[in-house]
Design a protein around this motif. Structure first.
Motif, PDB file in Angstrom:
ATOM      1  N   THR A  83       0.897  -1.375   0.052  1.00 34.06           N
ATOM      2  CA  THR A  83      -0.082   0.187  -0.130  1.00 34.06           C
ATOM      3  C   THR A  83       0.931   1.212  -0.049  1.00 34.06           C
ATOM      4  OG1 THR A  83      -0.423  -0.084   2.433  1.00 34.06           O
ATOM      5  CG2 THR A  83      -2.059  -1.118   1.054  1.00 34.06           C
ATOM      6  N   SER A  84       1.970   1.182   0.456  1.00 30.86           N
ATOM      7  CA  SER A  84       2.840   2.411   0.522  1.00 30.86           C
ATOM      8  C   SER A  84       3.353   2.825  -0.714  1.00 30.86           C
ATOM      9  CB  SER A  84       4.178   1.896   1.624  1.00 30.86           C
ATOM     10  OG  SER A  84       4.871   1.167   0.757  1.00 30.86           O
ATOM     11  N   MET A  85       3.200   1.924  -1.747  1.00 29.77           N
ATOM     12  CA  MET A  85       3.333   2.292  -3.182  1.00 29.77           C
ATOM     13  C   MET A  85       2.459   3.552  -3.788  1.00 29.77           C
ATOM     14  SD  MET A  85       6.258   0.431  -3.774  1.00 29.77           S
ATOM     15  CE  MET A  85       6.783  -0.526  -2.572  1.00 29.77           C
ATOM     16  N   ILE A  86       1.559   3.702  -3.214  1.00 23.57           N
ATOM     17  CA  ILE A  86       0.725   4.726  -3.362  1.00 23.57           C
ATOM     18  C   ILE A  86       0.681   6.138  -2.739  1.00 23.57           C
ATOM     19  CG2 ILE A  86      -0.916   3.359  -4.889  1.00 23.57           C
ATOM     20  CD1 ILE A  86      -1.855   4.405  -1.561  1.00 23.57           C
ATOM     21  N   ALA A  87       1.566   5.879  -1.567  1.00 24.00           N
ATOM     22  CA  ALA A  87       1.775   7.252  -0.748  1.00 24.00           C
ATOM     23  C   ALA A  87       2.018   8.400  -1.568  1.00 24.00           C
ATOM     24  CB  ALA A  87       2.840   6.598   0.146  1.00 24.00           C
ATOM     25  N   PRO A  88       2.761   8.415  -2.592  1.00 25.16           N
ATOM     26  CA  PRO A  88       3.059   9.628  -3.224  1.00 25.16           C
ATOM     27  C   PRO A  88       1.729  10.438  -3.835  1.00 25.16           C
ATOM     28  CG  PRO A  88       4.695   8.198  -4.052  1.00 25.16           C
ATOM     29  CD  PRO A  88       3.666   7.490  -3.098  1.00 25.16           C
ATOM     30  N   VAL A  89       0.884   9.657  -4.312  1.00 26.64           N
ATOM     31  CA  VAL A  89      -0.550  10.234  -4.584  1.00 26.64           C
ATOM     32  C   VAL A  89      -1.070  10.928  -3.454  1.00 26.64           C
ATOM     33  CG1 VAL A  89      -2.723   9.491  -5.511  1.00 26.64           C
ATOM     34  CG2 VAL A  89      -0.580   8.553  -6.475  1.00 26.64           C
ATOM     35  N   VAL A  90      -1.289  10.248  -2.396  1.00 24.44           N
ATOM     36  CA  VAL A  90      -2.070  10.841  -1.010  1.00 24.44           C
ATOM     37  C   VAL A  90      -1.123  11.892  -0.559  1.00 24.44           C
ATOM     38  CG1 VAL A  90      -2.801  10.353   1.068  1.00 24.44           C
ATOM     39  CG2 VAL A  90      -2.760   8.539  -0.754  1.00 24.44           C
ATOM     40  N   LEU A  91       0.094  12.097  -0.510  1.00 24.97           N
ATOM     41  CA  LEU A  91       0.905  13.331   0.004  1.00 24.97           C
ATOM     42  C   LEU A  91       0.754  14.170  -1.094  1.00 24.97           C
ATOM     43  CD1 LEU A  91       4.135  11.249   0.986  1.00 24.97           C
ATOM     44  CD2 LEU A  91       2.649  12.412   2.652  1.00 24.97           C
ATOM     45  N   GLY A  92       0.889  14.137  -2.628  1.00 24.24           N
ATOM     46  CA  GLY A  92       0.719  15.076  -3.507  1.00 24.24           C
ATOM     47  C   GLY A  92      -0.614  15.765  -3.427  1.00 24.24           C
ATOM     48  N   ALA A  93      -1.781  14.885  -2.965  1.00 20.02           N
ATOM     49  CA  ALA A  93      -3.051  15.522  -2.866  1.00 20.02           C
ATOM     50  C   ALA A  93      -3.031  16.404  -1.466  1.00 20.02           C
ATOM     51  CB  ALA A  93      -4.234  14.397  -2.551  1.00 20.02           C
ATOM     52  N   VAL A  94      -2.442  16.028  -0.499  1.00 14.45           N
ATOM     53  CA  VAL A  94      -2.540  16.877   0.729  1.00 14.45           C
ATOM     54  C   VAL A  94      -1.615  18.126   0.583  1.00 14.45           C
ATOM     55  CG1 VAL A  94      -3.323  14.918   2.338  1.00 14.45           C
ATOM     56  CG2 VAL A  94      -1.102  15.649   2.369  1.00 14.45           C
ATOM     57  N   MET A  95      -0.413  17.996  -0.061  1.00 13.74           N
ATOM     58  CA  MET A  95       0.595  19.102   0.010  1.00 13.74           C
ATOM     59  C   MET A  95       0.216  20.010  -1.189  1.00 13.74           C
ATOM     60  SD  MET A  95       4.042  16.854   0.567  1.00 13.74           S
ATOM     61  CE  MET A  95       5.011  18.422   0.442  1.00 13.74           C
ATOM     62  N   PHE A  96      -0.613  20.001  -2.340  1.00 13.65           N
ATOM     63  CA  PHE A  96      -0.708  20.932  -3.561  1.00 13.65           C
ATOM     64  C   PHE A  96      -2.342  21.108  -3.692  1.00 13.65           C
ATOM     65  CE2 PHE A  96       3.535  18.671  -4.376  1.00 13.65           C
ATOM     66  CZ  PHE A  96       4.083  19.862  -4.192  1.00 13.65           C
ATOM     67  N   LYS A  97      -2.555  22.372  -3.995  1.00 15.17           N
ATOM     68  CA  LYS A  97      -3.906  22.628  -4.549  1.00 15.17           C
ATOM     69  C   LYS A  97      -4.308  22.024  -5.588  1.00 15.17           C
ATOM     70  CE  LYS A  97      -7.149  26.454  -5.062  1.00 15.17           C
ATOM     71  NZ  LYS A  97      -7.064  27.788  -5.003  1.00 15.17           N
ATOM     72  N   HIS A  98      -3.105  22.006  -6.499  1.00 11.29           N
ATOM     73  CA  HIS A  98      -3.591  21.009  -7.964  1.00 11.29           C
ATOM     74  C   HIS A  98      -2.207  20.436  -8.191  1.00 11.29           C
ATOM     75  CE1 HIS A  98      -6.645  23.655  -9.002  1.00 11.29           C
ATOM     76  NE2 HIS A  98      -5.849  24.854  -8.571  1.00 11.29           N
ATOM     77  N   PRO A  99      -2.314  18.926  -7.442  1.00 11.10           N
ATOM     78  CA  PRO A  99      -1.085  18.245  -7.577  1.00 11.10           C
ATOM     79  C   PRO A  99      -0.891  17.688  -8.725  1.00 11.10           C
ATOM     80  CG  PRO A  99      -2.928  16.965  -6.694  1.00 11.10           C
ATOM     81  CD  PRO A  99      -3.426  18.475  -6.687  1.00 11.10           C
ATOM     82  N   PRO A 100       0.592  17.444  -8.875  1.00  9.44           N
ATOM     83  CA  PRO A 100       1.225  16.982 -10.418  1.00  9.44           C
ATOM     84  C   PRO A 100       0.676  15.599 -10.690  1.00  9.44           C
ATOM     85  CG  PRO A 100       2.794  16.743  -8.956  1.00  9.44           C
ATOM     86  CD  PRO A 100       1.735  17.504  -8.083  1.00  9.44           C
ATOM     87  N   LYS A 101       0.014  15.317 -12.024  1.00 12.46           N
ATOM     88  CA  LYS A 101      -0.490  14.029 -12.203  1.00 12.46           C
ATOM     89  C   LYS A 101       0.615  12.958 -12.511  1.00 12.46           C
ATOM     90  CE  LYS A 101      -5.168  15.251 -13.961  1.00 12.46           C
ATOM     91  NZ  LYS A 101      -5.106  16.727 -13.355  1.00 12.46           N
ATOM     92  N   SER A 102       1.798  13.726 -12.683  1.00 13.64           N
ATOM     93  CA  SER A 102       3.149  12.622 -13.106  1.00 13.64           C
ATOM     94  C   SER A 102       3.017  11.833 -11.582  1.00 13.64           C
ATOM     95  CB  SER A 102       4.307  13.512 -13.068  1.00 13.64           C
ATOM     96  OG  SER A 102       4.406  14.118 -11.964  1.00 13.64           O
TER      97      SER A 102
END
Length: 470
Positions: A393-412
């Protein structure tokens, strides 16, 4: 012991009945049912988070882990959980702030709203499904092993598993998330009391800490140092394990949701500190039980050791309480994680509230049947299987962290996590090499995932800043 079992099970089931009664509301909305009204205080929040984190795999898996692999088990879980507590303070703040801005019905729906694409939600749900199903099956497998060994002529292992799943379904369907949280609180308190009673008893039967260590030194000195007698606790293993465990609140939705439904940030902070203290209290006695096992049952199977240490070598009241405690721990964790899968699915659904609730409840039933089937095929390595779930499950951590850190997170970040998740799953299926550069798969993936995530976030931050200034 039968009389004690009847007494303790009656008290436990009565407490569950009262909790479900307190939690039931005829005219509740799906938010009330799935998110407990988002008004959970610090005490209940701490108990439900701790009980979901330290479950049957802690009660049963960690003593066996200490017995087989040695003191490195403390570093594996104890130190990693301490690091997670500090991370919780930052992540809880950022998550709740973003959840207020975009809304929250589940992690999958949350990242879907943040990234403005359905694929983000599907990726989160897929990750949860792939790794929470086996993790729940581990809990059921663990309690089935124990009860089947303890009462071999009563009902088969699949019968115990079926009983647990039926009870879980009935309870969760009646009371929803708040009832599950009350169940967690009951289970957490039972587990803490029982594991200390058994841990102290086992330590005394081993001759005390000093004498027990001396006996282990004579028979298997490798248990008292790293990397352990089987070489498991290498630096890459411990570092990768710490990363996976620290990311649990990010990547496992049952914990993420518990941070959001707390009534305020102050309660989140109190909960985080209490979880750290609880971690020390609950892991320490598992080391005592493992020490006893290394002294008395060094060559026994997992089932033989656990049934002896937790049941047959204990006084009747303690043994009965251990059975109830393990059953409660397994029920609580099974409830929390199956319900979390239902929450994630519900966060992706659209339509009337009544229709969404009906689909979600049917899905919870289907997930439970899948878990029941999986539990019959799991091995006895409970802790290592749990670690695979954490790492996956930790493999998708960048997605959640991006969602909480940026108003418009990078889709990369979506592509990065999708690649990491697919490779990890394929490595488990032996379709691609299991690890590279001399490292296990999760450690090797973190060497790619962490710097790539940082680079993508920095590029996005500075490019967004430049665009805003322009």
């Amino acid at each position: 012991m039968t009389g004690w079992l009847i007494l303790f099970f009656t008290l436990f089931l009565a407490s569950l009945g009262y909790a479900s009664y307190r939690s039931y509301s005829k005219n509740r909305s799906s938010d009330d049912f799935m998110l407990a009204g988002s008004n959970i205080g610090a005490i209940l929040g701490f108990l439900t988070f701790s009980a979901a984190l330290f479950s049957a795999f802690t009660f049963m898996g960690m003593p066996d882990f200490f017995r087989v692999h040695g003191v490195g088990a403390w570093i594996f879980l104890g130190l990693s959980d301490a690091l997670m507590v500090f991370f919780l303070l930052w992540f809880g703040y950022k998550l709740r702030k973003r959840a207020t801005e975009v809304g929250y019905k589940g992690v999958a729906g949350f990242v879907q709203n943040c990234f403005q694409t359905q694929w983000a939600g599907y990726l989160l749900f897929l990750s949860s499904f792939l790794f929470l199903i086996p993790y729940v099956a581990i809990q059921i497998r663990g309690i089935s092993i124990f009860l089947d060994a303890a009462f071999p002529d009563l009902i088969p292992g699949w019968g115990w598993a079926s009983l647990l799943v039926v009870l879980m379904l009935v309870y969760s369907e009646i009371g929803g998330l708040k009832a599950i949280m009350y169940s967690d609180a009951i289970q957490g308190l039972i587990m803490l009391v029982v594991i200390w009673i058994i841990g102290y008893t086992c330590l005394q039967m081993a001759g005390g800490l000093e004498a027990g260590i001396a006996k282990v030194t004579e028979s298997n000195a490798g248990l008292l140092s790293l990397p352990g007698p089987k070489g498991l606790f290498s630096s890459p293993f411990l570092i990768a394990s710490a990363i996976a465990i620290v990311m649990i609140p990010v990547s496992q939705p049952q914990f993420t949701t518990r941070l959001v439904v707390m009534k305020d940030l102050k309660s989140v902070h109190k909960m985080a500190y209490a979880v750290g203290f609880f971690a020390i209290l609950v892991i320490l006695p598992t080391a005592f039980i493992g020490l006893y096992g290394a002294v008395k049952y060094p060559d026994s199977t997992t089932a033989e050791f656990l049934s002896a240490a937790l049941l047959f070598d204990q006084a009747s009241p303690v043994a009965a309480l251990a059975v109830v405690g393990l059953f409660a721990a397994c029920l609580s964790t099974t409830n929390a994680q199956i319900f979390a899968l239902g929450t994630e699915l519900r966060s992706l659904l659209t339509g009337s509230d009544k229709k969404v609730m009906r689909i979600t409840q049917v899905a919870i039933f289907v997930f439970s049947i899948i878990v029941l089937v999986f539990s019959t095929y799991m091995s006895d390595e409970l802790v290592l299987l749990a670690r695979v779930s954490f790492a996956g499950t930790s493999m998708i951590a960048p997605v959640v962290l991006g969602a909480v850190m940026f108003k418009h997170p990078p889709k990369s970040l979506l592509f990065l996590s999708a690649f990491a998740l697919v490779y990890f799953v394929f490595s488990l299926a032996e379709l691609v090499p299991a690890g590279f550069a001399g490292l296990p798969t999760d450690a090797a993936m973190y060497l790619i995932l962490i710097p790539a995530t940082v680079i993508l976030m920095l590029i996005h931050h500075f490019s967004s800043k430049s665009s805003h200034e322009a």
